[in-house]
Motif scaffolding. Structure first.
Motif, mmCIF file in Angstrom:
data_model
loop_
_atom_site.group_PDB
_atom_site.id
_atom_site.type_symbol
_atom_site.label_atom_id
_atom_site.label_comp_id
_atom_site.label_asym_id
_atom_site.label_seq_id
_atom_site.Cartn_x
_atom_site.Cartn_y
_atom_site.Cartn_z
ATOM 1 N N ARG A 48 12.176 35.288 6.126
ATOM 2 C CA ARG A 48 12.514 33.909 5.726
ATOM 3 C C ARG A 48 11.383 32.972 6.111
ATOM 4 O O ARG A 48 10.733 33.153 7.133
ATOM 5 C CB ARG A 48 13.782 33.411 6.437
ATOM 6 N N GLY A 49 11.194 31.972 5.295
ATOM 7 C CA GLY A 49 10.191 30.962 5.607
ATOM 8 C C GLY A 49 8.773 31.366 5.287
ATOM 9 O O GLY A 49 7.821 30.727 5.744
ATOM 10 N N ALA A 50 8.603 32.422 4.498
ATOM 11 C CA ALA A 50 7.253 32.851 4.138
ATOM 12 C C ALA A 50 6.576 31.801 3.256
ATOM 13 O O ALA A 50 7.230 31.031 2.556
ATOM 14 C CB ALA A 50 7.306 34.194 3.416
ATOM 15 N N LEU A 66 12.701 31.464 -5.108
ATOM 16 C CA LEU A 66 12.166 31.787 -3.783
ATOM 17 C C LEU A 66 12.323 30.618 -2.819
ATOM 18 O O LEU A 66 12.600 30.821 -1.632
ATOM 19 C CB LEU A 66 10.700 32.212 -3.909
ATOM 20 N N ALA A 67 12.176 29.395 -3.307
ATOM 21 C CA ALA A 67 12.390 28.230 -2.447
ATOM 22 C C ALA A 67 13.856 28.143 -2.027
ATOM 23 O O ALA A 67 14.161 27.874 -0.859
ATOM 24 C CB ALA A 67 11.961 26.961 -3.172
ATOM 25 N N ALA A 68 14.761 28.398 -2.963
ATOM 26 C CA ALA A 68 16.191 28.365 -2.645
ATOM 27 C C ALA A 68 16.564 29.455 -1.652
ATOM 28 O O ALA A 68 17.536 29.313 -0.894
ATOM 29 C CB ALA A 68 17.009 28.510 -3.924
ATOM 30 N N ALA A 69 15.777 30.540 -1.629
ATOM 31 C CA ALA A 69 16.019 31.632 -0.686
ATOM 32 C C ALA A 69 15.439 31.351 0.698
ATOM 33 O O ALA A 69 15.554 32.182 1.597
ATOM 34 C CB ALA A 69 15.433 32.935 -1.245
ATOM 35 N N GLY A 92 12.042 21.201 -5.073
ATOM 36 C CA GLY A 92 11.915 21.878 -3.780
ATOM 37 C C GLY A 92 10.518 22.384 -3.544
ATOM 38 O O GLY A 92 9.850 21.952 -2.594
ATOM 39 N N PRO A 93 10.011 23.298 -4.394
ATOM 40 C CA PRO A 93 8.622 23.730 -4.225
ATOM 41 C C PRO A 93 7.644 22.597 -4.489
ATOM 42 O O PRO A 93 8.007 21.562 -5.071
ATOM 43 C CB PRO A 93 8.472 24.837 -5.281
ATOM 44 N N GLN A 94 6.414 22.805 -4.092
ATOM 45 C CA GLN A 94 5.336 21.883 -4.444
ATOM 46 C C GLN A 94 4.711 22.404 -5.731
ATOM 47 O O GLN A 94 4.079 23.469 -5.743
ATOM 48 C CB GLN A 94 4.295 21.816 -3.313
ATOM 49 N N TRP A 95 4.919 21.692 -6.820
ATOM 50 C CA TRP A 95 4.409 22.103 -8.128
ATOM 51 C C TRP A 95 3.120 21.357 -8.430
ATOM 52 O O TRP A 95 3.069 20.135 -8.330
ATOM 53 C CB TRP A 95 5.440 21.811 -9.216
#
Length: 201
Positions: A48-50, A66-69, A92-95
């Motif tokens: 987690r947190g990778a 993956l961000a939701a995970a 959530g992610p940085q796009w």
């Protein structure tokens, strides 16, 4: 001047191409189709947190999962329309809009290298052929020394697997595990798809 990717050539020839692609995946998601098998494989590879780079992220289906995970995700794509869709559908992610052939995330304030770099959806075959080696070199530069790159694409797209292996080797990446599907079936000489899990050489 970096050669224009085959994807952006398609967009130039058909300005509606990006929106068609976005709506295609939105419709598949509404229908309940499984769109995240590639991300599940990556999720199983890391704690987690990778820190994960989705290279050629498109409209964000994998980076969003993956961000939701629970992972820290950066997604990069050359097509601004796809990045806009990713921001809308998967906050959530940085796009980031960017060309993988010029990838330098330190210039964007991202200095931490990545545990995993994912490049799915035939991204490697949508690059300008003259830039493929440079893209792999830049991905390697963003990868932790104990990290892995996970790259998948099919045959019949003008990028022979042997040429990819040569380009990866020249970029400082070596095969860790070769599969023929995202559900982990073995890669053989007659496979028509490659999922290459690579490590720094």
């Amino acid at each position: 001047m970096v050669a224009k990717s085959l994807w952006m050539q398609k967009v130039a020839a058909d300005p509606g191409h990006s929106q068609w692609y976005i709506e295609r995946f939105r419709a598949m998601a509404r229908a309940g189709d499984d769109l995240v098998g590639e991300a599940r494989l990556v999720d199983a590879m890391v704690p987690r947190g990778a820190h994960i780079l989705d290279a050629g992220c498109g409209p964000g289906r994998l980076g969003g999962y993956l961000a939701a995970a629970g992972h820290r995700v950066v997604g990069v794509d050359v097509d601004p329309a796809l990045i806009e869709a990713a921001e809308q559908d998967h906050p959530g992610p940085q796009w980031l809009v960017g060309d993988l052939a010029e990838l330098d995330l330190s210039a964007r304030g991202i200095t931490e290298r990545f545990d995993v770099i994912l490049s799915a959806g035939n991204v490697m075959t949508f690059l300008a052929p003259s830039t493929r080696g440079e893209v792999l070199t830049r991905l390697r530069a963003h990868l932790k020394d104990d990290g892995r790159a996970v790259i998948g694409f099919g045959t019949g797209r003008d990028y022979a697997f042997a040429d990819f292996f040569d380009d990866a080797s020249n970029a400082g990446l070596a095969p860790d595990l070769l599969l023929s599907t995202w559900d982990m079936r073995p890669f053989t000489d007659d496979s028509d798809f490659l999922v290459a899990i690579l490590r720094p050489a």
